[in-house]
Scaffold this active site. Structure first.
Site, mmCIF file in Angstrom:
data_model
loop_
_atom_site.group_PDB
_atom_site.id
_atom_site.type_symbol
_atom_site.label_atom_id
_atom_site.label_comp_id
_atom_site.label_asym_id
_atom_site.label_seq_id
_atom_site.Cartn_x
_atom_site.Cartn_y
_atom_site.Cartn_z
ATOM 1 N N ARG A 53 0.858 -1.177 0.000
ATOM 2 C CA ARG A 53 0.000 0.000 0.000
ATOM 3 C C ARG A 53 0.900 1.234 0.000
ATOM 4 O O ARG A 53 2.112 1.112 0.070
ATOM 5 C CB ARG A 53 -1.033 0.001 1.149
ATOM 6 C CG ARG A 53 -0.713 -0.737 2.396
ATOM 7 C CD ARG A 53 0.385 -0.148 3.193
ATOM 8 N NE ARG A 53 0.159 1.263 3.430
ATOM 9 C CZ ARG A 53 1.084 2.166 3.612
ATOM 10 N NH1 ARG A 53 2.361 1.818 3.586
ATOM 11 N NH2 ARG A 53 0.793 3.418 3.838
ATOM 12 N N ASP A 244 -1.633 10.856 -1.883
ATOM 13 C CA ASP A 244 -2.021 9.874 -2.898
ATOM 14 C C ASP A 244 -2.335 10.525 -4.236
ATOM 15 O O ASP A 244 -2.367 9.859 -5.263
ATOM 16 C CB ASP A 244 -3.228 9.071 -2.411
ATOM 17 C CG ASP A 244 -2.837 8.266 -1.197
ATOM 18 O OD1 ASP A 244 -2.834 8.836 -0.083
ATOM 19 O OD2 ASP A 244 -2.488 7.092 -1.359
ATOM 20 N N LYS A 255 -4.458 10.332 3.313
ATOM 21 C CA LYS A 255 -5.175 9.496 4.281
ATOM 22 C C LYS A 255 -6.162 10.309 5.107
ATOM 23 O O LYS A 255 -5.859 11.418 5.526
ATOM 24 C CB LYS A 255 -4.137 8.807 5.180
ATOM 25 C CG LYS A 255 -4.672 7.858 6.208
ATOM 26 C CD LYS A 255 -5.551 6.788 5.622
ATOM 27 C CE LYS A 255 -4.880 5.968 4.530
ATOM 28 N NZ LYS A 255 -5.813 5.123 3.764
HETATM 29 O O1 MRU Z 1 -4.463 3.435 2.234
HETATM 30 P P1 MRU Z 1 -2.965 3.513 2.134
HETATM 31 O O2 MRU Z 1 -2.252 2.902 3.287
HETATM 32 O O3 MRU Z 1 -2.469 3.022 0.795
HETATM 33 O O4 MRU Z 1 -2.702 5.084 2.174
HETATM 34 C C1 MRU Z 1 -1.407 5.574 2.145
HETATM 35 C C2 MRU Z 1 -1.341 7.024 2.402
HETATM 36 O O5 MRU Z 1 -2.309 7.730 2.547
HETATM 37 C C3 MRU Z 1 0.018 7.588 2.329
HETATM 38 O O6 MRU Z 1 0.229 8.562 3.294
HETATM 39 C C4 MRU Z 1 0.180 8.108 0.917
HETATM 40 O O7 MRU Z 1 -0.076 7.070 -0.018
HETATM 41 C C5 MRU Z 1 1.480 8.629 0.654
HETATM 42 S S1 MRU Z 1 2.597 7.343 0.387
HETATM 43 C C6 MRU Z 1 4.155 7.973 0.165
#
Ligand code: MRU
Length: 369
Positions: A53, A244, A255
């Site tokens: 992830r 993201d 997030k």
């Molecule tokens: O749902 P996830 O764990 O994939 O979300 C990840 C995040 O929100 C991270 O902070 C984001 O992807 C940045 S990763 C460098």
């Protein structure tokens, strides 16, 4: 980065030259388990189930997933099938689409028999580029940390607050938000990280704390509600989060809970930085709140918690009354006006269209095609 003295990336090509290794992040922090992906469908499942992830790692996994699919069948139909199933694996992180578009535009003009080799080579390059990009983010972010450190009294530490996991586990190596932190720590700066636990999946408590701990970076895990209080009492010097997807006008999707940290930072005059690699910029989207699809995940992430019992068993327990409905929005959008700066591989930019377009003209041109 190092795990018990041994260097690991979050994803790699196995010595057999074709299968793909990845750290199973669902098992952290209690068990360090490595998974071996052997098919395109396994890559889809790894992304969907959050074995991997984090936006940049999702992109790299999709690229390797395409290579695995092409190894089995290099036909047009297989290429389209792999693209369709990988892109549907998770909706919000734009790095997934970026990586798949890179792969498809390279592979489509090639004869089917040449596609697997080309796909492995491009997937490897995407992974290597991610590391180089994060090192660039680290260098630019380090300057921010050093300017805070310069204003401190001798012996005082720089306190950074971060949310979710934007560390090396969320990328191929180094991380985005953590790259400046690791560099500052390695250069001997006194740095301490407030780690938001990040309910409901607890990426902060389970992953960020785990990787900071393995690298020896001083840190403290806090409930998500704590940041505002710490900021009111001068206990946070700067916030650095990952993302993201960043829109053309600088809105930041990250997030769930990131927006609330940005509001608290704004109210308390604490700089709020977002670290991102350029593949996270989506120049086709302007208004993040209205245009970015926000993933809604299963209710059990909210209604249940998983952890290790004192006798070593991993158990999942229900914490919400039977029958109470729950909502699980996985991401939110922080408007550009709340963002102090975007830490990219090409420098720290204002969160606006002009700065992003000037720094990444080739991306804006590609988006217009
Ligand atoms: O749902 P996830 O764990 O994939 O979300 C990840 C995040 O929100 C991270 O902070 C984001 O992807 C940045 S990763 C460098």
């Amino acid at each position: 980065m190092k795990v018990d003295g041994r260097h690991f990336r979050s994803i790699w090509l196995e010595p057999d030259g074709w299968s793909v290794g990845a750290i199973d992040q669902r098992r952290l922090p209690h068990d360090f388990v490595v998974a071996r992906l052997t098919t395109g469908d396994a890559a889809v499942d790894a992304i969907r189930s959050m074995l991997v992830r984090g936006a940049p790692l999702i992109g790299a996994t999709a690229a390797y997933g395409m290579a695995l699919a092409m190894r089995a069948d290099g036909s047009d139909a297989a290429l389209d099938r792999a693209y369709k199933s990988l892109i549907a694996a998770r909706p919000t992180a734009i790095n997934l689409k970026w990586a798949l578009d890179e792969m498809r535009s390279l592979l489509r003009p090639l004869p089917p028999a040449a596609r697997a080799e080309a796909a492995y080579s491009r997937a490897g390059a995407i992974a290597e580029d991610d590391i180089a990009i994060n090192q660039g983010i680290g260098r630019h972010g380090l300057a921010l940390i050093e300017s805070v450190a310069a204003a401190k009294k001798p012996g005082e530490r720089v306190n950074v607050l971060t949310h979710c996991n934007a560390g090396w586990l969320a990328t191929v190596d180094w991380g985005t938000a953590t790259a400046p932190i690791y560099l500052a720590h390695d250069r001997g700066h006194a740095i301490h990280v407030w780690v938001d636990e990040t309910r409901p999946r607890n990426q902060g408590a389970s992953l960020t704390a785990w990787e900071l701990g393995h690298h020896g970076v001083p840190h403290t895990v806090i409930p998500d509600n704590t940041g505002g209080h710490l900021m009111q009492h001068g206990m946070v010097d700067l916030v650095i989060v990952g993302t993201d997807r960043v829109t053309a006008n600088g809105d930041v999707c990250n997030k769930i809970g990131t927006y609330l940290k940005a509001l608290a930072a704004h109210d308390n005059g604490v700089p709020f930085y977002v670290a991102l690699p350029s593949p996270t910029i989506d120049f086709t989207v302007d208004d993040g709140i209205r245009e970015i699809p926000i993933e809604q995940r299963g209710p059990e992430e909210v209604s249940h918690m998983t952890g290790r019992t004192s006798d070593g068993r991993i158990e999942t327990v229900r914490i919400v009354p039977d029958g109470s409905p729950v909502a699980n929005y996985a991401f939110d959008v922080t408007p550009a006006r709340l963002v102090t700066g975007l830490i990219t591989e090409r420098g720290v930019l204002k969160a606006d269209r002009a700065a992003l377009a000037a720094a990444f003209p080739e991306r804006i041109a590609a988006a217009a095609e």
